[in-house]
Design an enzyme around this catalytic site. Structure first.
Site, mmCIF file in Angstrom:
data_model
loop_
_atom_site.group_PDB
_atom_site.id
_atom_site.type_symbol
_atom_site.label_atom_id
_atom_site.label_comp_id
_atom_site.label_asym_id
_atom_site.label_seq_id
_atom_site.Cartn_x
_atom_site.Cartn_y
_atom_site.Cartn_z
ATOM 1 N N LEU A 33 0.814 -1.218 0.000
ATOM 2 C CA LEU A 33 0.000 0.000 0.000
ATOM 3 C C LEU A 33 0.844 1.262 0.000
ATOM 4 C CD1 LEU A 33 -2.704 -1.049 2.623
ATOM 5 C CD2 LEU A 33 -2.715 -1.403 0.144
ATOM 6 N N HIS A 37 -3.505 4.192 -2.385
ATOM 7 C CA HIS A 37 -4.474 3.280 -1.767
ATOM 8 C C HIS A 37 -5.139 3.931 -0.550
ATOM 9 C CE1 HIS A 37 -1.551 0.264 -3.556
ATOM 10 N NE2 HIS A 37 -2.701 -0.097 -4.109
ATOM 11 N N GLN A 154 -9.246 -0.648 -16.123
ATOM 12 C CA GLN A 154 -9.813 -1.609 -15.168
ATOM 13 C C GLN A 154 -11.136 -1.098 -14.614
ATOM 14 O OE1 GLN A 154 -7.502 -3.766 -11.911
ATOM 15 N NE2 GLN A 154 -8.451 -2.129 -10.723
ATOM 16 N N SER A 186 2.688 3.860 -7.312
ATOM 17 C CA SER A 186 2.411 2.489 -7.717
ATOM 18 C C SER A 186 3.172 1.541 -6.813
ATOM 19 C CB SER A 186 2.836 2.264 -9.173
ATOM 20 O OG SER A 186 2.822 0.885 -9.499
#
Length: 278
Positions: A33, A37, A154, A186
């Site tokens: 994370l 996130h 996505q 990322s």
């Protein structure tokens, strides 16, 4: 923060909360994370009553087994970050919990989005994504699910699945969180050495160039000029740089609402990024 590893335990607890009239928010992750996130967790805490974060490195969405094996799994650090963020529940199942030996085959067809961009370069990826997200939706029974814009394609795939299967779930796409120098956060950034980390800035620089010049140059000129950010370095291997319709990811034919999307290997690490243009 409660830690739960079994599907039936999570569903049972969340059904109790729903009976009390509480809204459930779900933040699906594969761990490792970062602040991106955690910003999703913060959004869930803002809009729902009970926030569930899941950590599960889903094997069915990796078409490269080496990529799966080297995916970072710092679970102790992840737990500490979620606790500090105020997350209520962590769902952290084992693989055989999500994929038991006796399991119904996943027959959902993604459609055209499975053939474009990520679908083209990672065949079968979205089949695995929709499979695990559907399992998480059935287990966590969320009212709202939160996803980051960095994985824009996505999000479109999951939105289509929710509509196709008539799932009573609201989806929220949340802004990309970037480092101070522009690099999109990322979990894969951890694999970049200092030289690669510097080279990786080409992704955000190219996107910002396209955004800044969107009303000044033609679509072809924008792509030609942006491609130059990836030449002259043996660390960069560009897979695609596209300017697309944000609704369906078809290549843009004339100016209007648009999104620019990039996938590039930096050394051996594959990074993606995107930016809304108009």
């Amino acid at each position: 923060m409660k830690r739960i590893t079994r599907k039936e335990d999570l569903t049972s607890l969340l059904l109790q909360y729903k009976q009390e009239g509480k809204r459930i928010g779900l933040v699906p992750t594969m761990g490792a994370l970062h602040q991106g996130h955690l910003s999703l967790v913060q959004q869930s805490l803002k809009y729902t009553d009970v926030t569930v974060a899941s950590i599960f490195v889903n094997p069915t969405q990796f078409n490269n087994k080496t990529d799966l094996l080297k995916y970072p799994k710092p679970i102790a650090e992840d737990i500490a970050k979620l606790e500090q963020a105020g997350c209520h529940i962590l769902f952290h199942p084992e693989v055989d919990e999500m994929y038991p030996e006796v399991d119904e085959p996943w027959e959902y067809e993604v459609g055209e989005l499975d053939l474009l961009l990520e679908g083209e370069f990672r065949p079968g990826h979205y089949k695995g994504v929709t499979q695990i997200v559907y399992k998480l939706f059935k287990t966590a029974i969320p009212d709202v699910a939160f996803f980051g814009q960095k994985d824009y394609q996505q999000f479109l795939v999951i939105k289509k699945m929710v509509n196709d299967l008539h799932l009573p779930i609201q989806l929220k796409s949340c802004d990309i969180i970037r480092e101070a120098d522009g690099l999109a956060m990322s979990s894969r950034n951890i694999h970049l050495n200092p030289e690669e980390r510097l080279a990786a800035l080409s992704l955000s620089k190219a996107l910002l160039f396209i955004k800044d010049n969107y009303n000044l140059l033609s679509i072809d000129e924008l792509k030609q000029q942006a491609n130059k950010f990836f030449t002259g370095s043996n660390l960069l291997n560009l897979e695609y740089l596209r300017i697309c319709n944000p609704d369906n990811l078809y290549d843009l034919q004339e100016k209007g609402p648009a999104i620019a999307l990039i996938a590039c290997f930096v050394g051996t690490t594959r990074l993606i990024d995107n930016m809304m243009l108009a």
